[in-house]
Design a protein around this motif. Structure first.
Motif, PDB file in Angstrom:
ATOM      1  N   VAL A 164      -2.234  17.213  10.257  1.00 45.10           N
ATOM      2  CA  VAL A 164      -1.057  17.739  10.497  1.00 45.10           C
ATOM      3  C   VAL A 164       0.198  16.923  10.018  1.00 45.10           C
ATOM      4  CG1 VAL A 164      -1.314  20.373  11.155  1.00 45.10           C
ATOM      5  CG2 VAL A 164      -0.132  18.298  12.621  1.00 45.10           C
ATOM      6  N   ALA A 165      -0.085  15.397  10.261  1.00 47.79           N
ATOM      7  CA  ALA A 165       1.045  14.910   9.784  1.00 47.79           C
ATOM      8  C   ALA A 165       0.049  13.437   9.726  1.00 47.79           C
ATOM      9  CB  ALA A 165       1.785  14.495  10.650  1.00 47.79           C
ATOM     10  N   SER A 166       1.421  12.588   8.185  1.00 48.04           N
ATOM     11  CA  SER A 166       0.496  11.138   8.772  1.00 48.04           C
ATOM     12  C   SER A 166       1.365   9.975   8.408  1.00 48.04           C
ATOM     13  CB  SER A 166      -0.605  10.485   7.331  1.00 48.04           C
ATOM     14  OG  SER A 166      -1.580  10.011   7.378  1.00 48.04           O
ATOM     15  N   CYS A 167       1.005   9.122   9.010  1.00 50.21           N
ATOM     16  CA  CYS A 167       2.522   8.205   8.712  1.00 50.21           C
ATOM     17  C   CYS A 167       1.829   6.145   8.893  1.00 50.21           C
ATOM     18  CB  CYS A 167       3.528   7.866   9.735  1.00 50.21           C
ATOM     19  SG  CYS A 167       2.832   8.023  11.634  1.00 50.21           S
ATOM     20  N   TRP A 168       2.707   4.874   8.746  1.00 51.07           N
ATOM     21  CA  TRP A 168       2.020   3.960   8.382  1.00 51.07           C
ATOM     22  C   TRP A 168       2.712   3.327  10.070  1.00 51.07           C
ATOM     23  CZ3 TRP A 168      -1.652   1.181   5.570  1.00 51.07           C
ATOM     24  CH2 TRP A 168      -1.523   1.984   4.950  1.00 51.07           C
ATOM     25  N   SER A 169       1.602   2.653  10.576  1.00 55.16           N
ATOM     26  CA  SER A 169       2.242   1.542  11.778  1.00 55.16           C
ATOM     27  C   SER A 169       2.544   0.653  11.097  1.00 55.16           C
ATOM     28  CB  SER A 169       1.095   1.559  12.782  1.00 55.16           C
ATOM     29  OG  SER A 169       0.182   0.123  11.671  1.00 55.16           O
ATOM     30  N   PRO A 170       3.485   0.007  12.087  1.00 59.89           N
ATOM     31  CA  PRO A 170       4.960  -0.981  11.062  1.00 59.89           C
ATOM     32  C   PRO A 170       4.128  -2.448  10.753  1.00 59.89           C
ATOM     33  CG  PRO A 170       5.212  -0.372  13.930  1.00 59.89           C
ATOM     34  CD  PRO A 170       4.433   0.309  13.357  1.00 59.89           C
ATOM     35  N   HIS A 213      10.375  18.048  17.626  1.00 63.96           N
ATOM     36  CA  HIS A 213      10.051  17.796  15.926  1.00 63.96           C
ATOM     37  C   HIS A 213      10.460  15.535  15.587  1.00 63.96           C
ATOM     38  CE1 HIS A 213      13.777  17.164  13.254  1.00 63.96           C
ATOM     39  NE2 HIS A 213      13.842  16.262  13.147  1.00 63.96           N
ATOM     40  N   GLN A 214      10.134  15.143  16.974  1.00 68.25           N
ATOM     41  CA  GLN A 214      10.134  14.001  16.282  1.00 68.25           C
ATOM     42  C   GLN A 214       9.245  13.105  18.270  1.00 68.25           C
ATOM     43  OE1 GLN A 214      13.920  11.560  14.877  1.00 68.25           O
ATOM     44  NE2 GLN A 214      12.518   9.371  16.241  1.00 68.25           N
ATOM     45  N   GLY A 215       8.722  12.929  17.333  1.00 69.59           N
ATOM     46  CA  GLY A 215       7.609  12.856  18.915  1.00 69.59           C
ATOM     47  C   GLY A 215       7.132  11.534  18.552  1.00 69.59           C
ATOM     48  N   ILE A 216       7.000  10.856  17.985  1.00 68.44           N
ATOM     49  CA  ILE A 216       6.959   9.210  17.106  1.00 68.44           C
ATOM     50  C   ILE A 216       7.743   8.423  16.493  1.00 68.44           C
ATOM     51  CG2 ILE A 216       4.938   7.744  16.380  1.00 68.44           C
ATOM     52  CD1 ILE A 216       3.336   9.821  16.123  1.00 68.44           C
ATOM     53  N   THR A 217       8.044   7.522  17.740  1.00 70.72           N
ATOM     54  CA  THR A 217       9.249   6.372  16.963  1.00 70.72           C
ATOM     55  C   THR A 217       8.227   5.116  17.634  1.00 70.72           C
ATOM     56  OG1 THR A 217      11.655   5.862  17.045  1.00 70.72           O
ATOM     57  CG2 THR A 217      10.219   6.929  19.334  1.00 70.72           C
ATOM     58  N   LEU A 260      -1.750   6.719  11.225  1.00 72.52           N
ATOM     59  CA  LEU A 260      -1.833   7.142  12.368  1.00 72.52           C
ATOM     60  C   LEU A 260      -1.835   8.713  11.855  1.00 72.52           C
ATOM     61  CD1 LEU A 260       0.193   4.717  13.601  1.00 72.52           C
ATOM     62  CD2 LEU A 260       0.452   6.342  15.025  1.00 72.52           C
ATOM     63  N   ASN A 261      -2.580   9.606  11.870  1.00 69.98           N
ATOM     64  CA  ASN A 261      -3.395  10.295  10.950  1.00 69.98           C
ATOM     65  C   ASN A 261      -2.893  11.796  12.893  1.00 69.98           C
ATOM     66  OD1 ASN A 261      -3.496  10.819   8.713  1.00 69.98           O
ATOM     67  ND2 ASN A 261      -5.984  10.466   8.826  1.00 69.98           N
ATOM     68  N   THR A 262      -1.769  13.190  12.803  1.00 67.66           N
ATOM     69  CA  THR A 262      -2.260  13.705  14.021  1.00 67.66           C
ATOM     70  C   THR A 262      -2.610  14.854  13.809  1.00 67.66           C
ATOM     71  OG1 THR A 262       0.298  13.172  14.646  1.00 67.66           O
ATOM     72  CG2 THR A 262      -0.794  15.237  14.971  1.00 67.66           C
ATOM     73  N   PHE A 300       0.675  -1.457  -0.480  1.00 66.31           N
ATOM     74  CA  PHE A 300      -0.120   0.194  -0.374  1.00 66.31           C
ATOM     75  C   PHE A 300       0.834   0.892  -0.030  1.00 66.31           C
ATOM     76  CE2 PHE A 300      -2.115  -4.087   2.039  1.00 66.31           C
ATOM     77  CZ  PHE A 300      -3.715  -3.454   1.598  1.00 66.31           C
ATOM     78  N   ILE A 301       0.742   2.626  -0.486  1.00 69.50           N
ATOM     79  CA  ILE A 301       1.133   3.851  -0.518  1.00 69.50           C
ATOM     80  C   ILE A 301       0.269   4.863  -0.082  1.00 69.50           C
ATOM     81  CG2 ILE A 301       0.261   4.180  -3.024  1.00 69.50           C
ATOM     82  CD1 ILE A 301       3.433   5.195  -2.984  1.00 69.50           C
ATOM     83  N   LEU A 302       0.722   5.744   0.347  1.00 68.82           N
ATOM     84  CA  LEU A 302      -0.507   6.087   1.444  1.00 68.82           C
ATOM     85  C   LEU A 302      -0.074   7.812   0.799  1.00 68.82           C
ATOM     86  CD1 LEU A 302      -0.762   7.073   5.020  1.00 68.82           C
ATOM     87  CD2 LEU A 302       0.073   8.430   3.932  1.00 68.82           C
ATOM     88  N   CYS A 303      -0.807   8.688   0.759  1.00 70.35           N
ATOM     89  CA  CYS A 303      -1.096   9.518  -0.339  1.00 70.35           C
ATOM     90  C   CYS A 303      -1.305  11.286   1.133  1.00 70.35           C
ATOM     91  CB  CYS A 303      -1.326  10.257  -1.721  1.00 70.35           C
ATOM     92  SG  CYS A 303      -0.039   9.459  -2.371  1.00 70.35           S
ATOM     93  N   ALA A 304      -0.474  11.969   1.462  1.00 77.94           N
ATOM     94  CA  ALA A 304      -1.617  13.104   2.394  1.00 77.94           C
ATOM     95  C   ALA A 304      -1.430  14.144   1.830  1.00 77.94           C
ATOM     96  CB  ALA A 304      -0.894  12.974   3.989  1.00 77.94           C
TER      97      ALA A 304
END
Length: 460
Positions: free
Chosen positions: A95-101, A136-140, A107-109, A62-66
């Protein structure tokens, strides 16, 4: 070295898939997926608006486009092109979007960091995580994908929550001894979490998975502190770049400083090799090309080309005097990265913008300095071997390895200003990105890296 033809691009959005089979790029509101081996278009997707962020799922399916301006995320499937998904955050904004592992949750902020929304593509369920901190980097995520650490801000105090990614249950929640937490990052082995404070206070905190404070490190007080931080791939070293122009390397046993690397304006150690990029004539540039690029649309190089010369130490580097009365002064170590084999550390001191410093971790000393003609925009290590790619915003890509270094002109009728770059997972190719276009650079072997000590290098 061979180059592909150039393709259109927007917002530097070009990424290889994790499995290395595909290359995704965005042109305004269109998402183009190509086969890496042939660069033929496999899929062409039309998004609802101009894309600001693209990200592959970990399994490359899959590919995500925000589209942050519209608060929308669209998800496309490579296996089933007719399947698609749209996530609309509505008035909450995005303001931000990313995949879980696992590649099945997004995950949408929301705006103002009011919450993080976790969307499941499988069950269509939605869950919320409150109090995410705007930093700057709140999710890891841990490299094995089992845990997520999230920086939080509650009642004017910083916290970290550790979640289990399989069911998003809270595993640990603890406060941090920070004034204004600036970022968090897991060690590659997933055993230690690094937490660092705002640049106004020098503090690095190291926590175990269960929230125990393992160590706290402070190099100095009453001055600007931490600017960058990087783990070594083996998790044995933590490099901390500071505003005082030094990198401090902590070891994983005692979490004490193993060594300090300074960035003086004059390199005087005779053991250090200093490569200086210099312009060379058009005749030499054309004559040094052993074979033309095989791609049909590839073009001859322009008249501007460069080479590397070995400079005799001591060498004075070009420095930049920072403006003291402005925010974000150009001073301190702003970029650092370990090589994949843990043997080298590359750094850039922002008030010496044209230089890349390569440190030998095995010998704990400076090995190489590369002084470019322009300011260094980005550098990245080959994921398979100690080979460093550098771009400076000019029409060239620069490569260094222990065998030597080389400066290569990007073929084209006009200038191709390389603003960013990224390696393919095999290290066989490199994507070069400009403002409006991108191309692939295909690497052969290191034979021909001609600027080893004692001889002059040029273009392959």
């Amino acid at each position: 070295m061979n180059f592909s033809e150039t393709f259109k691009l927007s917002n530097l959005l070009c990424k290889f898939s994790p499995d290395g089979k595909y290359l995704a790029s965005c042109v305004q509101y269109r998402l183009v997926v190509r086969d890496v081996s042939s660069l033929q278009i496999l899929q062409l997707y039309t998004c609802l608006d101009q894309v600001q962020h693209v990200e592959w799922s970990a399994d490359s399916l899959f590919i995500l486009c925000a589209m942050y301006k519209r608060g929308i995320v669209q998800v496309w499937s490579l296996e089933q092109p007719e399947w698609h998904c749209k996530i609309d955050e509505g008035s909450a904004g995005l303001v931000a979007s990313c995949w879980s592992p696992d590649g099945r949750h997004i995950l949408n902020t929301t705006e103002f960091h009011l919450r993080i929304t976790v969307w499941s593509l499988c069950t269509k369920s939605v869950s919320y995580i409150r109090y995410p901190k705007a930093c700057h980097q709140g999710i890891t995520f841990t490299r094995d994908g089992r845990y997520m650490a999230l920086a939080e801000r509650r009642d004017c105090k910083d916290y970290v929550s550790v979640f289990v990614c399989s069911d998003w249950q809270l595993l640990r929640h603890f406060d941090t001894d920070t004034r204004d937490l600036a970022g968090i990052e897991w060690a590659p082995n997933g055993c230690v979490l690094a937490v660092w404070d705002t640049c106004l206070e020098y503090k690095v905190l190291l926590y175990s998975l269960d929230g125990r404070l393992l160590s706290a490190y402070c190099a100095y007080e009453w001055s600007l502190g931490i600017k960058s931080l990087a783990w070594s791939p083996s998790s044995q070293f933590l490099a901390v770049g500071s505003y005082d122009g030094k990198v401090r390397v902590l070891n994983h046993v005692t979490w004490k400083v193993l060594t300090e690397f300074g960035h003086p304006a004059t390199v005087s150690d005779p053991r250090t090799v200093v490569y200086k990029e210099t312009e060379k004539s058009p005749q030499l540039a054309l004559g040094a090309l052993p074979f033309p690029p095989p791609w049909p649309a590839a073009r001859p190089p322009s008249s501007s080309d460069s080479k590397y010369d070995i400079a005799a130490v001591p060498v004075s580097l070009q420095t930049l005097k920072p403006v003291a009365d402005r925010a974000n002064p150009r001073v301190g170590v702003g970029m650092l990265a370990f090589s994949a084999d843990n043997c080298f550390l590359a750094t850039r001191n922002d008030n010496v913008p044209n230089a890349v410093w390569v440190w030998d971790i095995r010998k704990l000393r400076l090995s190489v300095v590369l002084e470019q003609l322009g300011a260094v925009r980005a550098f990245q290590w080959d994921p398979q071997q100690p080979r460093l790619a550098i771009c400076t915003g000019g029409p060239r890509v620069h490569l260094w390895s222990p065998a030597g270094c080389v400066s290569v002109q990007v073929p084209g009728e006009g200038d191709f200003p390389v603003l960013s770059l990224c390696w393919h997972r095999t290290g066989d190719s490199l994507a070069l990105l400009s403002k409006d276009h991108f191309c692939l650079c295909f690497l052969e072997t290191e034979e021909g890296f001609g600027a080893a000590p004692g001889r002059r290098g040029g273009r392959t």
